[in-house]
Design a protein around this motif. Structure first.
Motif, PDB file in Angstrom:
ATOM      1  N   LEU A  44      10.609  58.241 -98.901  1.00 40.16           N
ATOM      2  CA  LEU A  44       9.928  59.412 -99.445  1.00 40.16           C
ATOM      3  C   LEU A  44      10.979  60.346-100.020  1.00 40.16           C
ATOM      4  CD1 LEU A  44       7.109  60.827 -99.626  1.00 40.16           C
ATOM      5  CD2 LEU A  44       7.741  62.028 -97.533  1.00 40.16           C
ATOM      6  N   ALA A  45      10.832  60.692-101.296  1.00 39.18           N
ATOM      7  CA  ALA A  45      11.759  61.632-101.944  1.00 39.18           C
ATOM      8  C   ALA A  45      11.139  63.023-101.944  1.00 39.18           C
ATOM      9  CB  ALA A  45      12.060  61.192-103.369  1.00 39.18           C
ATOM     10  N   ALA A  46      11.961  64.024-101.674  1.00 40.05           N
ATOM     11  CA  ALA A  46      11.535  65.418-101.707  1.00 40.05           C
ATOM     12  C   ALA A  46      12.432  66.160-102.692  1.00 40.05           C
ATOM     13  CB  ALA A  46      11.628  66.042-100.317  1.00 40.05           C
ATOM     14  N   ALA A  47      11.850  66.585-103.821  1.00 37.41           N
ATOM     15  CA  ALA A  47      12.601  67.260-104.875  1.00 37.41           C
ATOM     16  C   ALA A  47      12.207  68.731-104.905  1.00 37.41           C
ATOM     17  CB  ALA A  47      12.323  66.604-106.227  1.00 37.41           C
ATOM     18  N   ALA A  48      13.201  69.615-104.826  1.00 44.66           N
ATOM     19  CA  ALA A  48      12.942  71.053-104.752  1.00 44.66           C
ATOM     20  C   ALA A  48      13.414  71.757-106.009  1.00 44.66           C
ATOM     21  CB  ALA A  48      13.643  71.646-103.531  1.00 44.66           C
ATOM     22  N   VAL A  49      12.668  72.810-106.408  1.00 41.47           N
ATOM     23  CA  VAL A  49      13.122  73.704-107.466  1.00 41.47           C
ATOM     24  C   VAL A  49      13.374  75.066-106.836  1.00 41.47           C
ATOM     25  CG1 VAL A  49      11.960  72.469-109.314  1.00 41.47           C
ATOM     26  CG2 VAL A  49      10.735  74.272-108.124  1.00 41.47           C
ATOM     27  N   CYS A  50      14.469  75.712-107.222  1.00 41.55           N
ATOM     28  CA  CYS A  50      14.934  76.914-106.545  1.00 41.55           C
ATOM     29  C   CYS A  50      15.188  78.035-107.533  1.00 41.55           C
ATOM     30  CB  CYS A  50      16.220  76.613-105.760  1.00 41.55           C
ATOM     31  SG  CYS A  50      16.073  75.228-104.621  1.00 41.55           S
ATOM     32  N   ALA A  55      13.512  52.220-109.990  1.00 37.33           N
ATOM     33  CA  ALA A  55      14.663  51.741-109.214  1.00 37.33           C
ATOM     34  C   ALA A  55      14.231  50.740-108.152  1.00 37.33           C
ATOM     35  CB  ALA A  55      15.375  52.920-108.546  1.00 37.33           C
ATOM     36  N   GLN A  56      13.002  50.205-108.266  1.00 38.25           N
ATOM     37  CA  GLN A  56      12.517  49.292-107.235  1.00 38.25           C
ATOM     38  C   GLN A  56      13.440  48.094-107.044  1.00 38.25           C
ATOM     39  OE1 GLN A  56       8.219  48.379-107.176  1.00 38.25           O
ATOM     40  NE2 GLN A  56       8.056  49.767-108.902  1.00 38.25           N
ATOM     41  N   VAL A  57      13.843  47.473-108.153  1.00 35.90           N
ATOM     42  CA  VAL A  57      14.626  46.239-108.043  1.00 35.90           C
ATOM     43  C   VAL A  57      15.977  46.481-107.378  1.00 35.90           C
ATOM     44  CG1 VAL A  57      15.749  44.389-109.315  1.00 35.90           C
ATOM     45  CG2 VAL A  57      13.442  45.126-109.951  1.00 35.90           C
ATOM     46  N   ILE A  91       8.462  49.807-102.646  1.00 34.96           N
ATOM     47  CA  ILE A  91       9.275  48.618-102.902  1.00 34.96           C
ATOM     48  C   ILE A  91       8.589  47.428-102.247  1.00 34.96           C
ATOM     49  CG2 ILE A  91      11.509  47.499-102.518  1.00 34.96           C
ATOM     50  CD1 ILE A  91      12.806  50.235-102.519  1.00 34.96           C
ATOM     51  N   ASP A  92       8.417  46.385-103.041  1.00 31.05           N
ATOM     52  CA  ASP A  92       7.779  45.162-102.553  1.00 31.05           C
ATOM     53  C   ASP A  92       6.419  45.443-101.932  1.00 31.05           C
ATOM     54  OD1 ASP A  92      10.031  43.777-103.367  1.00 31.05           O
ATOM     55  OD2 ASP A  92      11.010  43.942-101.407  1.00 31.05           O
TER      56      ASP A  92
END
Length: 676
Positions: free
Chosen positions: A392-398, A419-421, A385-386
């Protein structure tokens, strides 16, 4: 996707099957072969098919052509179409199919008709309608195969056969003739039960079967397919099902992308940073991940030992999985993989065995959660952003969900970055709120040292609002060394409420200090009410003004209550007591001419007096009396604590998301024990 080759309709000139070609949204007639003309006669080309066949009552057929052109899905008849041969009176029975095609005339619909009069007449006299219809379907099998779909037939005994092959080429597995002999082995485990239920539901109701599910392709990746099947009926009973299965992965991903981006717009509806990040995490769960946590970079290079630290601000899991363990907003150090993701600003996929979650990447409690849910992959995605990585996003598959491929990682990154704005707006509002809270805290002076007594105060802003509030407290020694205490609340959660709070507090402090020797607390509040109303300081406010005077063996307390929750007295021994409960006067800024009352009580050595705002006791949907009773119990349990610890303890035990809260606690020193 590559464009289908253009069809040259002249190849059907001498075909025994009747062929017609329409083009464009107007369904203009572009081609008729000789077999078609022999049945219907010559028709003008270049005009809409409805005009060319105005003498035919075929609106349903024309509507079908419009549907095929619009959605690009082929259709074939499961019931014969009645028509008359030119010059004849007897009706002919036709079976037909309509398929989307590209020809040199442009995009259009290819119609194939078979004169099945003899077969259908025979079928009406026979018991084996299913075999004869299957034979009819095979007559135009080659035409149907041009639609890039796998066409199949399922019979009541469970056996299946392919009319248009493609299963083995698509999956790398041989065709299984029965659903209980391996057909479901290549279906995604999370879709298998749903698929079987949909099939059983359709066959039980004898209606169309429709399902979208994932199949493991020959290259090992799962792709979305769409299957549709219709029952072939004879004497009211289904004798077989004719269906088609098509690969729709590209179309599905396109629709998923559009849906995810549309849902990402919802983030703009919130101004609170945590809610904005939680909304973004909810966008990707469960479509792209089974769980998603977002960590706000709290100290970029300025944390422990100059290393980067982060705090989890959002966590979402799909239904059926346990929630991620709470982390109480504590900071933790980013590991090497996370640092690499932040530094390069590119996503990173971490694949691992279910029993070996990456402890170096996530906090220990999160690693335990990954192990319990049989997670197999974690995708780290930086949120920029800017021009800087702020989260930091952490996406898991289970469990049985396949590990994400590059296309899914790219889509995950794209969705989060779009989703920056709104996130930038939330962060900016969060920074503004922190500034406002700092200013608000600056207005709340520290408590004075009171000879012969302990005094403590706490202020806690709401955790579920993006604005500051109007709660305040005040405590100061008067010229005669007695003590004035104030607690109050201006209605609202915005800058106006905070401004009104500051003005009321200052006005009340000045009136109380200059007139304490000749004004009762009721008179002080009345004078404040007149001034606040006349100067339009606030629309509505509550407050309690107290005067504490030391005397032999304790303190004399006098107070007046302007619509505020009553003070709570904790005797050294005995049950808690709400002082003047039910005797509050009108709030401030309502009727400055209203009468106000001064109440009196005595506080003994070691007794504790608590003043608080309504956020400490109010829960939506609950009566205030329940909150006061709960507070009395919690305060009584902690009456042995120092007053500062007691205030903190009362705030810690509150559920998250309360209103702003201010708390004041006063306790005279215990009496000296008698000499031995």
């Amino acid at each position: 996707m590559p464009r289908d080759p253009e069809l040259a309709p002249e190849v059907f000139d001498q075909a025994v099957v009747m062929i017609a070609l329409t083009v464009g949204p107007e369904q203009r007639l572009a081609y008729l072969n000789e077999a078609f003309r022999r049945l219907f006669g010559d028709r003008p080309l270049g005009v809409p098919v409805r005009e060319a066949f105005a003498d035919e009552e075929s609106d349903a057929f024309f509507d079908l052509l419009d549907q095929v052109y619009t959605d690009g899905r082929a259709r074939q008849a499961t019931a014969p179409h009645a028509a008359k041969r030119l010059g004849e009176q007897d009706e002919r029975h036709l079976l037909y199919s309509a398929s989307p095609v590209h020809s040199r005339y442009g995009r259009g619909v290819l119609v194939a008709l078979i004169d099945a009069t003899a077969e259908i007449s025979a079928t009406r006299r026979a018991e084996l309608l299913s075999e004869q219809r299957l034979q009819t379907l095979r007559r135009y099998q080659a035409l149907v195969s041009a639609v890039s779909q796998m066409v199949w037939v399922a019979r009541p005994d469970g056996t299946m056969s392919e009319l248009v092959p493609g299963w083995e080429r698509f999956t790398g597995q041989p065709w299984s003739t029965s659903m209980d002999r391996g057909w479901l082995d290549v279906v995604h485990p999370q879709d298998a039960d749903h698929l079987v239920e949909a099939w059983e539901r359709a066959t039980a109701a004898e209606e169309m079967f429709e399902a979208v599910f994932r199949i493991r392709a020959a290259n090992g990746e799962y792709r979305h397919v769409e299957s549709r099947a219709v029952p072939v009926m004879h004497e009211g009973q289904p004798v077989e099902w004719v269906g088609a299965t098509a690969d729709i992965e590209d179309r599905w991903r396109s629709r998923l992308r559009e849906d995810l981006l549309a849902r990402a717009v919802a983030v703009t509806s919130t101004s609170r940073m945590d809610d904005a990040f939680a909304a973004m995490a909810a966008v990707v769960v469960p479509d792209l991940a089974d769980a998603c946590a977002i960590f706000l970079i709290t100290n970029p290079g300025k944390g422990i030992g100059g290393r980067v630290t982060a705090t989890r601000v959002a966590a979402v899991t799909r239904p059926g999985l346990p929630p991620l363990p709470p982390m109480l907003r504590q900071e933790y150090l980013l590991g090497p993989q996370a640092l690499q993701t932040v530094g390069r600003r590119t996503p990173m996929l971490l694949a691992f065995e279910p029993e070996s979650p990456p402890h170096s990447v996530v906090p220990t409690v999160s690693a335990g959660w990954l192990g319990r849910t049989q997670a197999t992959a974690l995708t780290l995605v930086p949120i920029v952003i800017d021009g800087r990585v702020v989260a930091l996003a952490a996406a898991a598959v289970c469990e049985t969900r396949p590990r994400p491929d590059q296309a899914y990682i790219t889509l995950l990154h794209e969705v989060l970055q779009l989703a920056q704005v709104p996130l930038s707006q939330s962060l900016e509002l969060q920074r503004a709120r922190q500034v406002a809270l700092s200013l608000q805290r600056a207005l709340l002076a520290s408590t004075p040292d009171v000879p012969g007594a302990d005094l403590a105060a706490r202020y806690q802003p709401s955790s579920r609002t993006a604005e500051v509030g109007g709660d305040w407290y005040d405590a100061f020694l008067l010229p005669d060394r007695s003590l004035a205490l104030t607690i109050g609340d201006v209605a609202g959660h915005d800058l106006a409420a905070a401004t009104g709070m500051g003005q009321l507090r200052s006005m009340l402090r000045g009136i109380a200090y200059s007139h304490a020797d000749r004004h009762t607390p009721a008179e002080i509040l009345s004078e404040l009410d007149v001034a606040a109303t006349g100067l339009d300081v606030a629309d509505f406010a509550t407050a309690i003004q107290l005067h504490l005077v030391p005397e032999s063996g304790g303190w004399a307390l006098s107070w007046s209550n302007a619509g505020h929750p009553p003070p709570l007295l904790l005797p050294v021994e005995g049950p808690p007591l709400l002082l003047g409960d039910g005797e509050a006067d009108l709030p401030l800024c309502v009727d400055p001419s209203g009468k106000r009352t001064t109440h009196r009580h005595r506080i003994g050595p070691g007794d504790t007096l608590l003043l608080f705002t309504d956020g400490l006791v109010e829960i939506p949907g609950e009566h205030l009396a329940q909150g006061l009773e709960r507070l009395a119990g919690e305060a009584a349990a902690g009456r042995g604590l120092p007053v500062a610890d007691l205030c903190t303890d009362l705030l810690v035990h509150l559920p998250d998301g309360r209103d702003d809260i201010a708390v004041l606690a006063f306790r005279p020193h215990p009496a000296d024990p008698p000499p031995a």
